[in-house]
Design an enzyme around this catalytic site. Sequence first.
Site, PDB file in Angstrom:
ATOM      1  N   HIS A 141     132.060  28.565  12.490  1.00  0.00           N
ATOM      2  CA  HIS A 141     130.431  28.903  12.521  1.00  0.00           C
ATOM      3  C   HIS A 141     129.796  27.769  13.044  1.00  0.00           C
ATOM      4  O   HIS A 141     130.281  26.990  13.617  1.00  0.00           O
ATOM      5  CB  HIS A 141     130.312  28.717  10.780  1.00  0.00           C
TER       6      HIS A 141
HETATM    7  P1  TYD Z   1     134.170  26.917   4.022  1.00  0.00           P
HETATM    8  O1  TYD Z   1     132.742  26.710   4.640  1.00  0.00           O
HETATM    9  O2  TYD Z   1     134.915  28.041   4.033  1.00  0.00           O
HETATM   10  O3  TYD Z   1     135.260  25.851   4.946  1.00  0.00           O
HETATM   11  P2  TYD Z   1     135.290  25.532   6.568  1.00  0.00           P
HETATM   12  O4  TYD Z   1     134.102  26.071   7.146  1.00  0.00           O
HETATM   13  O5  TYD Z   1     135.585  23.880   6.608  1.00  0.00           O
HETATM   14  O6  TYD Z   1     136.486  26.534   6.802  1.00  0.00           O
HETATM   15  O7  TYD Z   1     133.966  26.092   2.660  1.00  0.00           O
HETATM   16  C1  TYD Z   1     135.044  26.508   1.825  1.00  0.00           C
HETATM   17  C2  TYD Z   1     134.672  26.388   0.275  1.00  0.00           C
HETATM   18  O8  TYD Z   1     134.216  25.295   0.038  1.00  0.00           O
HETATM   19  C3  TYD Z   1     133.520  27.630   0.231  1.00  0.00           C
HETATM   20  O9  TYD Z   1     133.833  28.237  -0.994  1.00  0.00           O
HETATM   21  C4  TYD Z   1     132.222  27.059   0.504  1.00  0.00           C
HETATM   22  C5  TYD Z   1     132.812  25.512  -0.456  1.00  0.00           C
HETATM   23  N1  TYD Z   1     131.764  24.316   0.055  1.00  0.00           N
HETATM   24  C6  TYD Z   1     131.173  23.560  -0.729  1.00  0.00           C
HETATM   25  O10 TYD Z   1     130.920  23.935  -1.952  1.00  0.00           O
HETATM   26  N2  TYD Z   1     130.302  22.392  -0.382  1.00  0.00           N
HETATM   27  C7  TYD Z   1     130.415  22.267   1.096  1.00  0.00           C
HETATM   28  O11 TYD Z   1     129.964  21.153   1.384  1.00  0.00           O
HETATM   29  C8  TYD Z   1     131.376  22.700   2.045  1.00  0.00           C
HETATM   30  C9  TYD Z   1     131.540  22.433   3.305  1.00  0.00           C
HETATM   31  C10 TYD Z   1     132.142  23.863   1.428  1.00  0.00           C
END
Ligand code: TYD
Length: 145
Positions: free
Chosen positions: A49
């Site tokens: 993303h």
């Molecule tokens: P995600 O965005 O899928 O992680 P990445 O982009 O690193 O693969 O995030 C995983 C989960 O964590 C999703 O349910 C959203 C949550 N999350 C939060 O609650 N707070 C945060 O600051 C971040 C980055 C993710």
Amino acid sequence: MQIQRVQLQQHGDERGMLVALEKDRNVPFEIRRVYYLFATRNQVHRGQHAHRHLNQLAVTVRGSVTFLLDDGSGPVEVVLDDPSQGLLLGSMVWREMYDFSEDCVLMVLADQLYDPADYITNYDEFLREVNSPMLLGDVAACQSR
Ligand code: TYD
């Protein structure tokens, strides 16, 4: 600061090493959030993303990970494997992370709270927005009216 690798000052002595992260001293933004990834499974790709309005500093506190980064000018790979180095990522940078070592702890400092609305999760949409910056400006102008 779209994409920048930075060397962090290490305070080392015979007892070991210490790195401090401080707003405006070596972190060029207000720190509003810190999160970290660990116990990442083998072969996993994360990220995939971009953010419309978010600045981040990533540090592998332990282990190593590979970033694929694209600010619209094409993909570059950056390996982070040193706790005394940081990776600054500005807004509108597509990022994917993979090749996490088993012991990897990837810590990220950010200048905004978590906001799913700030994410662009479709690469074609990212390319469209990054190549027409007026799109973002127009939306901001419309919202302020
Ligand atoms: P995600 O965005 O899928 O992680 P990445 O982009 O690193 O693969 O995030 C995983 C989960 O964590 C999703 O349910 C959203 C949550 N999350 C939060 O609650 N707070 C945060 O600051 C971040 C980055 C993710």
